[in-house]
Structure formats: structure tokens, C-alpha cells
Design an enzyme around this catalytic site. Structure first.
Site: not given
Ligand code: SIN
Length: 283
Positions: A105, A107, A259, A274
């Protein structure tokens, strides 16, 4: 300060040694990281000792930060930080997302203006497993078979958070969210091929975690197209596998890189912070 930038693989990625993200005001360092991000798609900054506030401040140099839609996984006191973690609190409940992104995917692609890039900071890593795979969606796009490219060109996909949860074991759905928090999660439609707003290069843009359908095709035709594109971009020539070291910060460009997190032995801790930088509407 002189930064040492070294490619990490033939597919994508560069390692930068000598940076110190705690000194986020340093323009030269910011420029070097920005240049490397555009050239290599993924930048690995080794040996970073940074606080949540310093990670937020450095990330903000690249743009406004997103607040993750899964509200219980935002770090208390620092809502701009998403906890990617299998740590549990005293009641046994997860404190972050323990298995985020187990399918390929990009983000926040369910936002109308999805993320520019994400920075993931490793504070605890398991002895083995828990690597992150990255795919170069620009190189994959350039190498597309013309017939497959023609099938994807001009097509849009609809992204809905949770639409694929049963398939990708996204534990976000196990978190207690209020009805109103769920209702605030946006949905979006984006082109399958997009143009990078800074480099002008074309990439495949496709998130398997949240794709609901390809618009204008039957479900079977859409699934077929998504499967063909996925089989193509996941070839080893386009993929770099990141084996985490403690205190790595990995910064990836969500506009041209996909990723996927790999599983690991849940008895060991994997704890990461993150930050997610907001981007532009894909075109
Ligand atoms: C993510 O998808 O942001 C998490 C990646 C990872 O845990 O390696």
C-alpha cells in the site's frame, strides 16, 4: 555538515550517514534529505536519537502532518505520531497498531489528498522478521507491458478504509472506535497511474489494503487488472527489503513507493513512531 548518501539496492533506496534529525533547523541537511528522497524514493537515516517532538518538527519541514484516522493509536500528547507497536497496556490491550500495512500500500490513500511521505522511527525491533518491503512504482510503471499500461491508463480506483480488512488482518478494526470516529474516515477515488508532482514521473498508484473497486469495470475485471498490476510491481527487480536496525528512521515517498510490513514473532516487541506528511491530490 557533509552527509554520506549511498544507494541501498538496484531497485530503490539510499542510506544517509551523518544526519542528525534532532537538528531539524539545519537547511543543508533538509535539502540533502529532500534531494535523496526524490532520487531514491526511500531514505534510511541511521543512528537517530530523537524525541517525539523532534520527529514531528523535522517531518513538518516537508509539509503539514496528518492525524491518523485510527484515533486510539495516536500517541498520547503527540497526536501527530502514529504508534506502530505490539506493546500492550496493563489491561492487555494493544497501545498501537501491531500489524499495520501487511499488504502492499501507499499511506492514507483513502484521503482525497493522500500522504506525501511517512517517517518511521524504530525504537524496538524483533530479533528476526518485521522487515519492511518497498516497491519502486515509478520503475515498475516505466517497465509496464504496453497492453497492461493501456488497461490501467485513465482508470480510477475507489479506496475505502476497512473494505479489505478480513484479507489483510489489519488490526485497526479490533480497536474500539466510536461511531463518529469511524464516520470521519474519508473515502477517495484516485488514478491507477499518477504523476509525481515534483519529479513529473509517472507511477503505478495502487493500495491493496483499502482498494474497494476499479471504477467502470465489473468486480471480476477490476480484480483481474489489480492482480496483473500487483504481480508486475512486486517483481524482485522493483523491490528493496529493509532489515531494521535500532534507531533507524526510514522516510519513504508515498507518491511513488509502495510498502508492506512483514510478520514477526509476536513474543518480541516491535515499537515504532510514524509521522505522516500530507500531500496533494493525485493526477
Ligand atoms: C506502515 O504501513 O506504515 C507500517 C510499516 C511497518 O510497520 O513496517
Amino acid at each position: 555538515m557533509k552527509l554520506d548518501v549511498t544507494p541501498l539496492s538496484d531497485a530503490l533506496g539510499a542510506q544517509i550517514v551523518g544526519a542528525d534529525l534532532a537538528r531539524w533547523q539545519d537547511d543543508e541537511q533538509y535539502e540533502a534529505v529532500h534531494r535523496a528522497l526524490l532520487e531514491f524514493g526511500v531514505v534510511v537515516l541511521r543512528d537517530q536519537i530523537i524525541t517525539p517532538a523532534q520527529q514531528i518538527a523535522f517531518s513538518r519541514r516537508f509539509g503539514a502532518l496528518e492525524l491518523h484516522s485510527i484515533v486510539p493509536c495516536r500517541m498520547p500528547g503527540y497526536p501527530e505520531i502514529l504508534l506502530v507497536s505490539n506493546r500492550r497496556d496493563s489491561s492487555g490491550a494493544y497501545t498501537g497498531l501491531p500489524d499495520a500495512g501487511r499488504e502492499w500500500h501507499s499511506d492514507s490513500n483513502f484521503h482525497a489528498k493522500p500522504s506525501l511521505g511517512s517517517l518511521l522511527y524504530a525504537l524496538e525491533i524483533p530479533h528476526e522478521g518485521g522487515d519492511t518491503l518497498f516497491a519502486n512504482m515509478t520503475a515498475a510503471c516505466a517497465a509496464l507491458d504496453p497492453a497492461l499500461k493501456a488497461r490501467a491508463a485513465g482508470r480510477n480506483a475507489r479506496y475505502v478504509y476497512g473494505s479489505r480488512s478480513a484479507e489483510n488482518t489489519d488490526s485497526a478494526l479490533k480497536f474500539t472506535m466510536t461511531k463518529s470516529q469511524w464516520s470521519e474516515i474519508p473515502q477517495a477515488v484516485h488514478p491507477l497511474l499518477r504523476t509525481h508532482p515534483e519529479t513529473g514521473r509517472k507511477s503505478i498508484y495502487l493500495s491493496l489494503t483499502t482498494i474497494e473497486r476499479v471504477e467502470g469495470l465489473s468486480a471480476a475485471q477490476g480484480d483481474d487488472l489489480v492482480a496483473a498490476l500487483s504481480e508486475h510491481f512486486t517483481q524482485p527487480a522493483f523491490v528493496y527489503r529493509h532489515r531494521w536496525r535500532l534507531h533507524d528512521v526510514v522516510f519513504w515517498d508515498n507518491r511513488c513507493i509502495n510498502h508492506k510490513a512483514m510478520p514477526f514473532d509476536e513474543r518480541h516487541a516491535r515499537h515504532m513512531h510514524r509521522t505522516t506528511i500530507a500531500g496533494d491530490r493525485p493526477y
